[in-house]
Enzyme design. Structure first.
Site, PDB file in Angstrom:
ATOM      1  N   CYS A   1       0.859  -1.199   0.000  1.00 19.13           N
ATOM      2  CA  CYS A   1       0.000   0.000   0.000  1.00 19.13           C
ATOM      3  C   CYS A   1       0.887   1.238   0.000  1.00 19.13           C
ATOM      4  O   CYS A   1       0.591   2.238  -0.647  1.00 19.13           O
ATOM      5  CB  CYS A   1      -0.890   0.032   1.241  1.00 19.13           C
ATOM      6  SG  CYS A   1      -1.876  -1.435   1.509  1.00 19.13           S
TER       7      CYS A   1
ATOM      8  N   HIS B   1       0.968   5.184  -1.355  1.00 24.67           N
ATOM      9  CA  HIS B   1       0.225   5.994  -0.388  1.00 24.67           C
ATOM     10  C   HIS B   1       1.017   6.393   0.839  1.00 24.67           C
ATOM     11  O   HIS B   1       0.460   6.496   1.932  1.00 24.67           O
ATOM     12  CB  HIS B   1      -1.045   5.255   0.033  1.00 24.67           C
ATOM     13  CG  HIS B   1      -2.058   5.102  -1.060  1.00 24.67           C
ATOM     14  ND1 HIS B   1      -2.753   6.175  -1.591  1.00 24.67           N
ATOM     15  CD2 HIS B   1      -2.481   4.019  -1.744  1.00 24.67           C
ATOM     16  CE1 HIS B   1      -3.566   5.739  -2.539  1.00 24.67           C
ATOM     17  NE2 HIS B   1      -3.420   4.438  -2.657  1.00 24.67           N
TER      18      HIS B   1
ATOM     19  N   ARG C   1     -13.195  -1.353  -2.606  1.00 27.60           N
ATOM     20  CA  ARG C   1     -12.080  -0.419  -2.858  1.00 27.60           C
ATOM     21  C   ARG C   1     -10.743  -1.096  -2.531  1.00 27.60           C
ATOM     22  O   ARG C   1      -9.795  -1.037  -3.291  1.00 27.60           O
ATOM     23  CB  ARG C   1     -12.304   0.843  -2.035  1.00 27.60           C
ATOM     24  CG  ARG C   1     -11.191   1.876  -2.024  1.00 27.60           C
ATOM     25  CD  ARG C   1     -10.883   2.455  -3.374  1.00 27.60           C
ATOM     26  NE  ARG C   1      -9.919   1.640  -4.107  1.00 27.60           N
ATOM     27  CZ  ARG C   1      -9.369   1.940  -5.261  1.00 27.60           C
ATOM     28  NH1 ARG C   1      -9.705   3.047  -5.883  1.00 27.60           N
ATOM     29  NH2 ARG C   1      -8.511   1.164  -5.839  1.00 27.60           N
TER      30      ARG C   1
ATOM     31  N   CYS D   1      -7.488  -2.313  -4.919  1.00 26.43           N
ATOM     32  CA  CYS D   1      -6.101  -1.935  -4.629  1.00 26.43           C
ATOM     33  C   CYS D   1      -5.206  -3.177  -4.705  1.00 26.43           C
ATOM     34  O   CYS D   1      -4.155  -3.153  -5.337  1.00 26.43           O
ATOM     35  CB  CYS D   1      -5.978  -1.324  -3.234  1.00 26.43           C
ATOM     36  SG  CYS D   1      -6.360   0.432  -3.186  1.00 26.43           S
TER      37      CYS D   1
END
Lengths: 271, 214
Positions: A180, A184, A228, A232
């Protein structure tokens, strides 16, 4: 009918706005245009259609027990929906687990209505039982709109889930080495023209967590947080995250806790 | 005399302060411990789907090291960082035909595509380089990301020397050879791109005729 037409026109307009941007300032203006589009249809977010269907499903007797979901306890007591999404995920004594909204709703469907959670877990997004789930999620999260994100890690299991989520956020894998954090964990980053929130900070976490679930203009669908996260992981080239699995709840806990103090803007409106 | 003592006291206080700061700044930082609870969660949270098999969450040494950025970026992590870089550098193969520069037009197509290798793809789906996702390349393409540095004018700026060519080849093959935890995928290591495709991407950056260098 009227609404559908307005939506069609609005989507057409955003497409036109997006194609019109062709100069050096394209990055900036594409983001601005999406913001303009959001403003334009703020009074008519298509999520409202899901929300209305969800409210109906909430109050309709269903499942083998033919019971409604009205006595479902989302953390603020049986039947309290207002503000419930703002304090999830949280620990629940009856299941002895930390649960996010969707895994908690599966518990309610199982306990109150006698429905088999496996059917929900195995169903593809946007179809069958998941379609009902998506509508119910839209209904529940709308009733927290404007509230402050307020997630607790006071219970040891909540703290543990947060720690696991933080670790999972940085967990690299797959043929592209992505976690992630690859996208991010820094401010001001983009994939193509898409701005990426820095989820490791309060501001960015609130931008991410606070706006999902959302209606996605590009797919014409209402997406829950589980969907969502699922997408990802797909783009991370990971294997398929099981619906409601601990890694999805742990990541949600990490994001929500980091976002604490931000505003719930759900259902959001996304590209 | 009095004055001197005051100075001495100040000096001692300052030394104490520096010493204390030193202690605070150098905790015994080590790579995060193996956590059975975390491992169990990861193992139980995923299922295989199509080409996205479960072994994709079995980490290699590089992935394991880079999943703990606090340690990976620390002074204590330097030795391991170098080891990881060397390991990745040693895995790089130079082009079998000795050719580094292919067709920039095809390179541009590869750079544009961010597709492939997901569970909604098949083994036959061509895998893109996804270069524009993170890099500015041809200045005419305005839809570019910024996770990586801009590559506009790549050859024009750096020149076309054998050193630049080899460095670029290595970087595309395995970016972790230079930066252990670079965000860039290891295109050759995981066979995301084949040799010919990498030669074509090389041309996009290093053919003087490529629009990147115009």
């Amino acid at each position: 009918m009227q609404r559908k037409l307005t939506l069609g026109l609005a989507s057409g307009l955003v497409a036109a706005l997006l194609t019109m941007t062709s100069s050096v300032s394209a990055q900036k203006s594409a983001t601005d245009d999406i913001a303009k589009y959001r403003e334009m249809i703020a009074d008519g977010n298509p999520s409202e259609l899901y929300e209305a269907a969800g409210e109906e499903l909430w109050k309709k007797p269903a499942g083998p027990k033919n019971v409604t979901l009205e006595q479902c306890n989302l953390g603020l007591g049986p039947g309290v929906v207002k503000g419930a999404a703002a304090q999830l995920p949280r620990y629940f004594k009856d299941t002895n687990k930390v649960q996010d909204l969707e895994s908690r709703l599966m518990t309610c469907m199982q306990v109150l209505q006698g429905r088999d959670p496996e059917e929900m877990i195995d169903a593809p997004f946007q179809k069958g039982p998941k379609k009902d789930m998506e509508a119910i999620v839209a209904y529940v999260v709308t009733l927290s709109k404007g509230d402050k994100i307020k997630v607790s890690t006071a219970h040891p299991k909540e703290k543990e889930m947060y720690d696991l989520g933080k670790r999972a956020f940085f967990f690299q894998g797959g043929p592209m080495d992505f976690s992630c954090a690859s996208c991010h964990a820094e401010n001001g980053k983009r994939i193509r023209l898409q701005d990426l929130p820095n989820i490791t900070e309060q501001k960015g976490a609130a931008l991410g967590w606070g706006y999902w679930p959302a209606y996605r203009v590009s797919s014409g669908q209402f997406w829950t947080m589980q969907q969502r996260l699922n997408d990802c992981f797909r783009q991370q080239r990971f294997p398929f995250p099981i619906y409601g699995s601990d890694v999805t709840i742990a990541l949600s806990m990490y994001m929500a806790k980091t976002a604490n103090g931000g505003t719930v803007e759900t259902p959001g409106l996304k590209r | 005399m009095n004055m001197k003592i005051t100075h001495l006291k100040q000096l001692l206080a300052a030394t104490g302060f520096i010493f204390a700061t030193g202690l605070v700044q150098t905790p015994a930082l080590a790579q995060q411990k193996n956590d059975p609870k975390f491992n169990k969660m990861i193992q139980e949270s995923f299922r295989a789907d199509g080409i996205a098999a479960l072994n994709r969450i079995d980490q290699d040494a590089t992935q394991k090291f880079c999943s703990d950025p606090k340690f990976a970026d620390s002074k204590q992590g330097q030795a391991m960082r170098e080891k990881i870089q060397k390991m990745n550098m040693d895995s790089i193969k130079q082009p079998s035909d000795g050719k580094y520069i292919g067709d920039w037009k095809n390179g541009e197509r590869i750079a544009q595509s961010g597709r492939g290798a997901t569970w909604t793809d098949t083994a036959e789906t061509p895998i893109g380089g996804g270069c524009y996702n993170c890099h500015q390349i041809d200045y005419k393409e305005i839809s570019y990301g910024n996770i990586g540095p801009s590559l506009t004018g790549y050859g024009k700026i750096r020149g076309y020397s054998p050193e630049v060519v080899t460095y670029t080849w290595n970087r595309i093959n395995n970016s972790k050879a230079y930066n252990a935890c670079s965000n860039m995928p290891r295109f050759a290591h995981f066979k995301l791109l084949n040799e010919k495709q990498m030669q074509d991407v090389m041309a996009l950056l290093l053919d003087p005729e490529s629009p990147v260098n115009k």
